[in-house]
Design an enzyme around this catalytic site. Structure first.
Site, PDB file in Angstrom:
ATOM      1  N   HIS A  17       0.871  -1.197   0.000  1.00  0.00           N
ATOM      2  CA  HIS A  17       0.000   0.000   0.000  1.00  0.00           C
ATOM      3  C   HIS A  17       0.896   1.231   0.000  1.00  0.00           C
ATOM      4  O   HIS A  17       1.345   1.690   1.053  1.00  0.00           O
ATOM      5  CB  HIS A  17      -0.916  -0.031   1.237  1.00  0.00           C
ATOM      6  CG  HIS A  17      -1.906   1.086   1.283  1.00  0.00           C
ATOM      7  ND1 HIS A  17      -3.076   1.017   2.001  1.00  0.00           N
ATOM      8  CD2 HIS A  17      -1.916   2.312   0.709  1.00  0.00           C
ATOM      9  CE1 HIS A  17      -3.759   2.142   1.875  1.00  0.00           C
ATOM     10  NE2 HIS A  17      -3.063   2.955   1.084  1.00  0.00           N
ATOM     11  N   HIS A  19       1.355   4.918  -2.369  1.00  0.00           N
ATOM     12  CA  HIS A  19       1.015   5.808  -3.487  1.00  0.00           C
ATOM     13  C   HIS A  19       2.308   6.456  -3.945  1.00  0.00           C
ATOM     14  O   HIS A  19       2.953   7.163  -3.158  1.00  0.00           O
ATOM     15  CB  HIS A  19       0.030   6.879  -3.025  1.00  0.00           C
ATOM     16  CG  HIS A  19      -1.226   6.310  -2.446  1.00  0.00           C
ATOM     17  ND1 HIS A  19      -2.380   6.162  -3.173  1.00  0.00           N
ATOM     18  CD2 HIS A  19      -1.499   5.813  -1.206  1.00  0.00           C
ATOM     19  CE1 HIS A  19      -3.322   5.626  -2.407  1.00  0.00           C
ATOM     20  NE2 HIS A  19      -2.816   5.398  -1.208  1.00  0.00           N
ATOM     21  N   HIS A 197      -9.522   1.285  -1.327  1.00  0.00           N
ATOM     22  CA  HIS A 197      -9.430   1.884   0.000  1.00  0.00           C
ATOM     23  C   HIS A 197     -10.831   1.830   0.618  1.00  0.00           C
ATOM     24  O   HIS A 197     -11.810   2.207  -0.046  1.00  0.00           O
ATOM     25  CB  HIS A 197      -9.014   3.344  -0.083  1.00  0.00           C
ATOM     26  CG  HIS A 197      -7.551   3.570  -0.337  1.00  0.00           C
ATOM     27  ND1 HIS A 197      -6.881   3.000  -1.386  1.00  0.00           N
ATOM     28  CD2 HIS A 197      -6.637   4.316   0.340  1.00  0.00           C
ATOM     29  CE1 HIS A 197      -5.613   3.384  -1.344  1.00  0.00           C
ATOM     30  NE2 HIS A 197      -5.434   4.182  -0.316  1.00  0.00           N
ATOM     31  N   GLU A 200     -11.163   3.529   6.032  1.00  0.00           N
ATOM     32  CA  GLU A 200     -10.058   4.383   6.521  1.00  0.00           C
ATOM     33  C   GLU A 200     -10.689   5.476   7.390  1.00  0.00           C
ATOM     34  O   GLU A 200     -10.454   5.544   8.578  1.00  0.00           O
ATOM     35  CB  GLU A 200      -9.292   4.987   5.333  1.00  0.00           C
ATOM     36  CG  GLU A 200      -8.167   5.937   5.740  1.00  0.00           C
ATOM     37  CD  GLU A 200      -7.517   6.646   4.556  1.00  0.00           C
ATOM     38  OE1 GLU A 200      -8.094   6.666   3.454  1.00  0.00           O
ATOM     39  OE2 GLU A 200      -6.406   7.200   4.744  1.00  0.00           O
ATOM     40  N   ASP A 278       1.876   3.891   2.854  1.00  0.00           N
ATOM     41  CA  ASP A 278       0.856   4.782   2.280  1.00  0.00           C
ATOM     42  C   ASP A 278       1.471   5.976   1.534  1.00  0.00           C
ATOM     43  O   ASP A 278       1.616   5.927   0.315  1.00  0.00           O
ATOM     44  CB  ASP A 278      -0.127   5.240   3.367  1.00  0.00           C
ATOM     45  CG  ASP A 278      -1.506   5.584   2.823  1.00  0.00           C
ATOM     46  OD1 ASP A 278      -1.727   5.422   1.609  1.00  0.00           O
ATOM     47  OD2 ASP A 278      -2.378   5.996   3.612  1.00  0.00           O
ATOM     48  N   ASP A 279       1.758   7.061   2.261  1.00  0.00           N
ATOM     49  CA  ASP A 279       2.347   8.280   1.669  1.00  0.00           C
ATOM     50  C   ASP A 279       3.493   8.741   2.554  1.00  0.00           C
ATOM     51  O   ASP A 279       3.384   9.769   3.254  1.00  0.00           O
ATOM     52  CB  ASP A 279       1.284   9.387   1.589  1.00  0.00           C
ATOM     53  CG  ASP A 279       0.074   8.934   0.785  1.00  0.00           C
ATOM     54  OD1 ASP A 279       0.145   8.939  -0.447  1.00  0.00           O
ATOM     55  OD2 ASP A 279      -0.939   8.566   1.417  1.00  0.00           O
TER      56      ASP A 279
HETATM   57  N1  HPA Z   1      -6.394   7.622   1.483  1.00  0.00           N
HETATM   58  C1  HPA Z   1      -7.108   7.935   0.415  1.00  0.00           C
HETATM   59  N2  HPA Z   1      -6.576   8.414  -0.681  1.00  0.00           N
HETATM   60  C2  HPA Z   1      -5.263   8.566  -0.747  1.00  0.00           C
HETATM   61  C3  HPA Z   1      -4.456   8.248   0.321  1.00  0.00           C
HETATM   62  C4  HPA Z   1      -5.049   7.739   1.492  1.00  0.00           C
HETATM   63  O1  HPA Z   1      -4.406   7.444   2.510  1.00  0.00           O
HETATM   64  N3  HPA Z   1      -3.188   8.508  -0.057  1.00  0.00           N
HETATM   65  C5  HPA Z   1      -3.226   8.970  -1.314  1.00  0.00           C
HETATM   66  N4  HPA Z   1      -4.489   9.013  -1.740  1.00  0.00           N
HETATM   67 ZN    ZN Z   2      -3.638   4.862   0.565  1.00  0.00          ZN
END
Ligand code: HPA
Ligand code: ZN
Length: 338
Positions: A17, A19, A197, A200, A278-279
């Site tokens: 996971h 991006h 996703h 969350e 994630d990011d």
């Molecule tokens: N959630 C939803 N969209 C996203 C995320 C995330 O953590 N990171 C990049 N786009």
């Molecule tokens: Zn994500």
């Protein structure tokens, strides 16, 4: 005696996971802005870093889309991806299945080909020069409409050999899985695997609907499942993995404290949980830091950490024979460093 941090560093890890646009470090963001003659709102890297304080998903997304604006040329996408792969090498991430968000770029007039060719060239170099195996998953932006997702899917058909699956990201609230049921059906018909996703910021029902309506083989995040015992039983019974991102959940206030994170509880229920970043450029940690912070907050043992990386092998798209090789490497590492 190795420290837990050393143990985590040496573990052969798999990321599921991530991006790629979320790996844009402030330093590279400034470098690309200069290279492309783009005026930023921030005077310095430090000033930009100061802005990375979020109270929810949307506040992060606003900055994340703004940051992506410096990505213009194929070489920019190459440099972004290559920097992430070097980080993987450093952190002993041996396999990564990454997301990209084509609409973030095509809506600004950047060609789909520019984006995917830059990313793919770096992934190919990563395989050859760094021995990091990888796959690419296209994410639809769920705040945009169904037609835009259909248009994006159509563009992806020319790159079927480079894209293994489709996913769904961006603002979960107000954009339920049902909005993309028809696009996902078409994507599956075209041979793409599906992920999404869910859970969350949104409710457990989004996890359930992603499974039932979008036929996903993995759920990204999915932490809201902790609120629904029937859903947990279903995830366990169907062995549907969750790609959990602890530092992301903390940064976006999905949890107030890592000690309250449901990761370990989900694991103890028998859910196929994995740890991911994630990011990482925005949330303050790549894979090792996600593992380390989770281990500290949740008292994870070395055995738990080994289970988490085994889960990632199981949850990955690796062919069976490759999975066996990874299980073996993990077993050996965990035995030698127990
Ligand atoms: N959630 C939803 N969209 C996203 C995320 C995330 O953590 N990171 C990049 N786009
Ligand atoms: Zn994500």
């Amino acid at each position: 005696m190795t420290t837990l941090a050393d143990f985590i560093q040496g573990l052969p890890k798999i990321e599921l996971h991530l991006h790629i646009e979320g790996t844009l470090e402030p330093e590279l963001l400034f470098k690309l802005a200069e290279r492309n003659n783009i005026q930023l709102k921030y005077d310095s890297v430090d000033e930009l870093k100061q802005a990375y304080k979020f109270s929810n998903l949307q506040e992060f997304l606003d900055l994340y889309y703004e940051g992506a604006n410096v990505l213009r040329e194929e070489q920019d996408f190459y440099d972004l991806t290559w920097a992430y792969l070097l980080k993987c090498k450093d952190e002993h991430v041996v396999r990564t299945e990454i997301f990209f968000d084509p609409q973030t770029h095509t809506d600004r007039g950047i060609l789909f080909a520019t984006v995917i060719n830059g990313i793919n060239r770096a992934l190919q170099d990563g395989r050859e020069k760094l021995a990091i195996s990888s796959e690419l998953i296209l994410c639809f932006l769920r705040h945009l409409d169904e037609q835009s997702a259909f248009n994006t899917l159509k563009e992806a058909l020319d790159y079927k050999d480079l894209i293994v699956g489709v996913g769904l990201d961006s603002s979960e609230k107000g954009n339920p899985p049902s909005k993309f049921e028809r696009v996902f059906a078409k994507a599956r018909e075209e041979g793409f695997l599906t992920v999404a996703h869910a859970g969350e910021e949104g409710p457990a029902a989004n996890v359930k609907d992603s499974i039932d309506l979008l036929k996903v083989f993995r759920i990204d995040h999915g932490i809201a499942a902790i609120n629904d015992e029937f859903l947990i039983a279903d995830l366990v019974q169907k062995q549907i993995p969750l790609t959990v991102c602890p530092l992301s959940n903390l940064a976006l206030k999905a949890v107030n404290n890592l000690k309250d994170h449901p990761l370990k509880k989900l694991m103890d229920h028998g859910v196929l949980v994995t740890i991911n970043s994630d990011d990482p450029a925005y949330f303050g940690g790549y894979m090792n830091e996600n593992f380390r912070a989770s281990a500290e907050a949740l008292n994870l043992s070395k055995a738990d950490l080994c289970q988490l990386v085994r889960n990632a092998v199981m949850a990955s798209l690796l062919p069976e024979q490759e999975k066996e090789r990874h299980y073996h490497a993990i077993e050996q590492y965990c035995c030698e460093n127990a």
